[in-house]
Design a protein around this motif. Structure first.
Motif, PDB file in Angstrom:
ATOM      1  N   SER A   1     -32.733 -11.423 -26.063  1.00 37.67           N
ATOM      2  CA  SER A   1     -34.144 -11.163 -25.809  1.00 37.67           C
ATOM      3  C   SER A   1     -34.493 -11.396 -24.344  1.00 37.67           C
ATOM      4  O   SER A   1     -33.641 -11.344 -23.462  1.00 37.67           O
ATOM      5  N   ASP A   2     -35.773 -11.615 -24.063  1.00 36.79           N
ATOM      6  CA  ASP A   2     -36.198 -11.836 -22.679  1.00 36.79           C
ATOM      7  C   ASP A   2     -35.614 -13.134 -22.129  1.00 36.79           C
ATOM      8  O   ASP A   2     -35.306 -13.228 -20.940  1.00 36.79           O
ATOM      9  N   THR A   3     -35.456 -14.135 -22.975  1.00 32.60           N
ATOM     10  CA  THR A   3     -34.889 -15.407 -22.533  1.00 32.60           C
ATOM     11  C   THR A   3     -33.503 -15.198 -21.937  1.00 32.60           C
ATOM     12  O   THR A   3     -33.187 -15.700 -20.854  1.00 32.60           O
ATOM     13  N   GLY A   4     -32.681 -14.432 -22.630  1.00 33.62           N
ATOM     14  CA  GLY A   4     -31.355 -14.142 -22.116  1.00 33.62           C
ATOM     15  C   GLY A   4     -31.403 -13.347 -20.826  1.00 33.62           C
ATOM     16  O   GLY A   4     -30.613 -13.589 -19.902  1.00 33.62           O
ATOM     17  N   ALA A   5     -32.344 -12.394 -20.750  1.00 35.00           N
ATOM     18  CA  ALA A   5     -32.452 -11.563 -19.553  1.00 35.00           C
ATOM     19  C   ALA A   5     -32.811 -12.398 -18.329  1.00 35.00           C
ATOM     20  O   ALA A   5     -32.227 -12.236 -17.252  1.00 35.00           O
ATOM     21  N   VAL A   6     -33.785 -13.310 -18.482  1.00 32.49           N
ATOM     22  CA  VAL A   6     -34.172 -14.161 -17.357  1.00 32.49           C
ATOM     23  C   VAL A   6     -33.029 -15.086 -16.975  1.00 32.49           C
ATOM     24  O   VAL A   6     -32.670 -15.215 -15.788  1.00 32.49           O
ATOM     25  N   GLU A   7     -32.435 -15.731 -17.950  1.00 34.57           N
ATOM     26  CA  GLU A   7     -31.441 -16.754 -17.633  1.00 34.57           C
ATOM     27  C   GLU A   7     -30.165 -16.156 -17.054  1.00 34.57           C
ATOM     28  O   GLU A   7     -29.520 -16.789 -16.213  1.00 34.57           O
ATOM     29  N   MET A   8     -29.785 -14.934 -17.456  1.00 37.06           N
ATOM     30  CA  MET A   8     -28.575 -14.368 -16.880  1.00 37.06           C
ATOM     31  C   MET A   8     -28.761 -14.125 -15.383  1.00 37.06           C
ATOM     32  O   MET A   8     -27.815 -14.266 -14.599  1.00 37.06           O
ATOM     33  N   ILE A   9     -29.979 -13.799 -14.959  1.00 34.59           N
ATOM     34  CA  ILE A   9     -30.251 -13.626 -13.533  1.00 34.59           C
ATOM     35  C   ILE A   9     -30.286 -14.975 -12.824  1.00 34.59           C
ATOM     36  O   ILE A   9     -29.691 -15.154 -11.753  1.00 34.59           O
ATOM     37  N   LEU A  10     -30.983 -15.948 -13.401  1.00 39.17           N
ATOM     38  CA  LEU A  10     -31.076 -17.260 -12.761  1.00 39.17           C
ATOM     39  C   LEU A  10     -29.704 -17.891 -12.600  1.00 39.17           C
ATOM     40  O   LEU A  10     -29.384 -18.455 -11.545  1.00 39.17           O
ATOM     41  N   TRP A  11     -28.894 -17.824 -13.639  1.00 40.68           N
ATOM     42  CA  TRP A  11     -27.577 -18.449 -13.568  1.00 40.68           C
ATOM     43  C   TRP A  11     -26.665 -17.723 -12.576  1.00 40.68           C
ATOM     44  O   TRP A  11     -25.742 -18.324 -12.021  1.00 40.68           O
ATOM     45  N   ALA A  12     -26.941 -16.447 -12.344  1.00 40.01           N
ATOM     46  CA  ALA A  12     -26.066 -15.680 -11.450  1.00 40.01           C
ATOM     47  C   ALA A  12     -26.412 -15.869  -9.985  1.00 40.01           C
ATOM     48  O   ALA A  12     -25.516 -15.830  -9.120  1.00 40.01           O
ATOM     49  N   ILE A  13     -27.701 -16.093  -9.652  1.00 31.61           N
ATOM     50  CA  ILE A  13     -28.069 -16.082  -8.232  1.00 31.61           C
ATOM     51  C   ILE A  13     -28.874 -17.290  -7.771  1.00 31.61           C
ATOM     52  O   ILE A  13     -29.039 -17.486  -6.565  1.00 31.61           O
ATOM     53  N   ALA A  14     -29.395 -18.101  -8.707  1.00 30.62           N
ATOM     54  CA  ALA A  14     -30.243 -19.219  -8.284  1.00 30.62           C
ATOM     55  C   ALA A  14     -29.499 -20.156  -7.349  1.00 30.62           C
ATOM     56  O   ALA A  14     -28.347 -20.517  -7.597  1.00 30.62           O
ATOM     57  N   GLY A  15     -30.169 -20.547  -6.270  1.00 30.80           N
ATOM     58  CA  GLY A  15     -29.572 -21.468  -5.308  1.00 30.80           C
ATOM     59  C   GLY A  15     -28.951 -20.797  -4.106  1.00 30.80           C
ATOM     60  O   GLY A  15     -28.536 -21.479  -3.163  1.00 30.80           O
ATOM     61  N   GLU A  16     -28.896 -19.459  -4.116  1.00 29.17           N
ATOM     62  CA  GLU A  16     -28.382 -18.759  -2.937  1.00 29.17           C
ATOM     63  C   GLU A  16     -29.292 -18.993  -1.732  1.00 29.17           C
ATOM     64  O   GLU A  16     -28.850 -18.928  -0.590  1.00 29.17           O
ATOM     65  N   ARG A  17     -30.582 -19.225  -2.003  1.00 26.37           N
ATOM     66  CA  ARG A  17     -31.545 -19.607  -0.978  1.00 26.37           C
ATOM     67  C   ARG A  17     -32.612 -20.452  -1.656  1.00 26.37           C
ATOM     68  O   ARG A  17     -32.595 -20.618  -2.867  1.00 26.37           O
ATOM     69  N   GLY A  18     -33.543 -21.026  -0.898  1.00 23.92           N
ATOM     70  CA  GLY A  18     -34.585 -21.833  -1.500  1.00 23.92           C
ATOM     71  C   GLY A  18     -35.394 -21.044  -2.517  1.00 23.92           C
ATOM     72  O   GLY A  18     -35.525 -19.819  -2.406  1.00 23.92           O
ATOM     73  N   MET A  19     -35.951 -21.769  -3.511  1.00 25.24           N
ATOM     74  CA  MET A  19     -36.657 -21.091  -4.597  1.00 25.24           C
ATOM     75  C   MET A  19     -38.026 -21.714  -4.833  1.00 25.24           C
ATOM     76  O   MET A  19     -38.188 -22.940  -4.771  1.00 25.24           O
ATOM     77  N   ASP A  20     -39.006 -20.857  -5.120  1.00 33.75           N
ATOM     78  CA  ASP A  20     -40.300 -21.256  -5.641  1.00 33.75           C
ATOM     79  C   ASP A  20     -40.411 -20.722  -7.058  1.00 33.75           C
ATOM     80  O   ASP A  20     -40.054 -19.562  -7.315  1.00 33.75           O
ATOM     81  N   VAL A  21     -40.879 -21.540  -7.986  1.00 31.33           N
ATOM     82  CA  VAL A  21     -41.075 -21.082  -9.353  1.00 31.33           C
ATOM     83  C   VAL A  21     -42.491 -21.424  -9.788  1.00 31.33           C
ATOM     84  O   VAL A  21     -42.952 -22.549  -9.582  1.00 31.33           O
ATOM     85  N   LEU A  22     -43.180 -20.455 -10.362  1.00 34.20           N
ATOM     86  CA  LEU A  22     -44.531 -20.662 -10.865  1.00 34.20           C
ATOM     87  C   LEU A  22     -44.447 -21.098 -12.317  1.00 34.20           C
ATOM     88  O   LEU A  22     -43.839 -20.411 -13.147  1.00 34.20           O
ATOM     89  N   SER A  23     -45.061 -22.228 -12.631  1.00 32.49           N
ATOM     90  CA  SER A  23     -44.995 -22.793 -13.979  1.00 32.49           C
ATOM     91  C   SER A  23     -46.413 -23.033 -14.480  1.00 32.49           C
ATOM     92  O   SER A  23     -47.119 -23.892 -13.949  1.00 32.49           O
ATOM     93  N   PHE A  24     -46.835 -22.248 -15.498  1.00 33.71           N
ATOM     94  CA  PHE A  24     -48.200 -22.413 -15.988  1.00 33.71           C
ATOM     95  C   PHE A  24     -48.334 -22.195 -17.487  1.00 33.71           C
ATOM     96  O   PHE A  24     -49.430 -22.052 -18.011  1.00 33.71           O
ATOM     97  N   GLU A  25     -47.225 -22.167 -18.189  1.00 33.57           N
ATOM     98  CA  GLU A  25     -47.215 -22.090 -19.651  1.00 33.57           C
ATOM     99  C   GLU A  25     -45.802 -22.399 -20.112  1.00 33.57           C
ATOM    100  O   GLU A  25     -44.953 -22.765 -19.307  1.00 33.57           O
ATOM    101  N   SER A  26     -45.541 -22.251 -21.404  1.00 32.26           N
ATOM    102  CA  SER A  26     -44.299 -22.760 -21.963  1.00 32.26           C
ATOM    103  C   SER A  26     -43.048 -22.135 -21.356  1.00 32.26           C
ATOM    104  O   SER A  26     -42.133 -22.835 -20.919  1.00 32.26           O
ATOM    105  N   PHE A  27     -42.981 -20.812 -21.322  1.00 26.62           N
ATOM    106  CA  PHE A  27     -41.738 -20.176 -20.892  1.00 26.62           C
ATOM    107  C   PHE A  27     -41.523 -20.300 -19.390  1.00 26.62           C
ATOM    108  O   PHE A  27     -40.396 -20.536 -18.941  1.00 26.62           O
ATOM    109  N   SER A  28     -42.577 -20.155 -18.607  1.00 26.56           N
ATOM    110  CA  SER A  28     -42.406 -20.373 -17.167  1.00 26.56           C
ATOM    111  C   SER A  28     -42.036 -21.827 -16.893  1.00 26.56           C
ATOM    112  O   SER A  28     -41.287 -22.122 -15.957  1.00 26.56           O
TER     113      SER A  28
END
Length: 385
Positions: A72-99
């Motif tokens: 589902s969408d959870t897998g779609a988001v996480e496959m991208i995060l796990w593949a590229i997160a940390g290559e440069r600094g990151m900002d993440v917007l968190s304002f509900e459960s999934f974010s």
């Protein structure tokens, strides 16, 4: 208050899996490619058709790639995060459960060192002016569990150094997405077109594709891999899925996409969703016991319409008692067959959530609302001190 007599024709208001399209029946699946391999030419053709029709309806640029992915969408988001997160600094917007989950994954699981979490409580958005668009940015376009959406694309610069990763699972097929300002967009079949669960989609821009191929190799589970020794796995973007999809779900997804086209495409889908929000907004305006969780009208979702109960007796209850009162209220409506799955998400403030995506008829929401008023009065008599 007397019990209403008119019930919704389709009393299905779940925020996922969502209501099927109007007129849907099991006969829509009669041509499903069952008992056949998804890698057979016919199977690949249908998977490719999902990709092609989705790109056309959503207006995805021709040079973007789109793939069907697991989980589902959870897998779609996480496959991208796990593949590229940390290559440069990151900002993440968190304002509900999934974010909030994406923020937690980046901070506590992937342990990204150069990470900023811009958070806001349920019903509000983080300060978009505080985002550093030179960094990678993870944002949710529409908060499924909070009913809060990014109002427009104005805060996002067209030219930006980092990648903008957008979770659009309850926005796709109901809202405009600024493809010229985003780099990765994800969603699932189970939201706006009423598909079945477990399948996600990920769209990547040429900039995102380059980042994936240039990123340092990482140990990833097979279902997260979009690259191989020769670079991007191009076949995945042509319908050669990473793992085995359900061809029954594929047929259902195609049915939803064909309906969307026949209904008038994205403009018509947006109009249907906006009509549902307008019905709820008119009711809220004249109802003293309920209000939108999103206080700013510009940020109110037209799909995941989240409401809070503002009656003094309810607000005086403990959090546990509030949850019981909401369960009682929504249970009364469900027992009458007038509306199902109306309680807010388990992590959100106790309240109501009405799915208003394109597959829902505004007339059914109109018929639901008197039942909510009736059930509220019954609940007040039961729970008010």
């Amino acid at each position: 208050m007397s019990k209403p007599t008119v019930r919704p024709s389709r009393p299905f208001f779940s925020s996922g899996p969502c209501a099927k399209r109007p007129g849907w029946s099991l006969s829509a699946l009669d041509q499903a490619l069952l008992g056949r391999s998804h890698r057979a030419p016919e199977g690949r053709a249908r998977l490719k058709e999902v990709i092609t029709r989705s790109k056309n309806i959503l207006g995805i640029p021709a040079d973007w790639r789109l793939a069907i992915v697991p989980a589902s969408d959870t897998g779609a988001v996480e496959m991208i995060l796990w593949a590229i997160a940390g290559e440069r600094g990151m900002d993440v917007l968190s304002f509900e459960s999934f974010s909030g989950t994406w923020a937690q994954d980046l901070r506590d699981v992937l342990k990204i060192e150069d990470l900023r979490v811009l958070d806001a409580p349920y019903g509000e958005l983080p300060d978009l002016a505080a985002v550093d668009w030179s960094r990678d940015v993870v944002l949710t376009w529409n908060g499924t569990t909070s009913g809060v959406r990014i109002p427009n694309a104005e805060a996002i610069p067209v030219e930006h150094d980092g990648l903008i990763i957008c979770d659009a699972t309850s926005a796709a097929f109901a809202m405009d997405l600024p493809w010229d300002r985003l780099d990765v967009v994800t969603w699932s079949w189970q939201k706006a077109l009423g598909g079945e669960a477990a399948h996600g989609m990920v769209a990547i821009s040429p900039r995102a594709a380059a980042r994936l191929t240039e990123a340092a190799p990482r140990p990833l589970p097979k279902i997260f891999r979009l690259t191989g020794k020769k670079g991007l796995l191009e076949a995945v973007f042509e319908g050669d899925t990473i793992n085995t999809p359900s061809m029954l779900c594929v047929e259902d997804a195609l049915d939803g996409l064909r309906w969307a086209e026949s209904a008038g495409g994205l403009p018509a889908l947006k109009a249907r969703s906006q009509a549902s929000l307008a019905v709820v907004a008119e009711w809220v305006e004249k109802t003293d016991w309920v209000s939108f969780l999103a206080s700013d009208p510009a940020t109110r979702s037209c799909t995941s319409i989240c409401l809070k109960i503002v009656a003094p007796w309810f607000e005086a209850l403990s959090p546990e008692a509030r949850a019981k009162a909401v369960k009682h209220l929504t249970g009364l409506v469900a027992q009458e067959g007038a509306g199902y799955d109306l309680a807010s998400y388990r992590d959100a403030p106790a309240g109501l959530r009405i799915w208003g995506g394109a597959t829902v008829d505004a007339a059914d929401i109109q018929a639901l609302l008197p039942w909510l008023d009736w059930a509220y009065e019954c609940t007040r008599e039961e729970f008010a001190a």
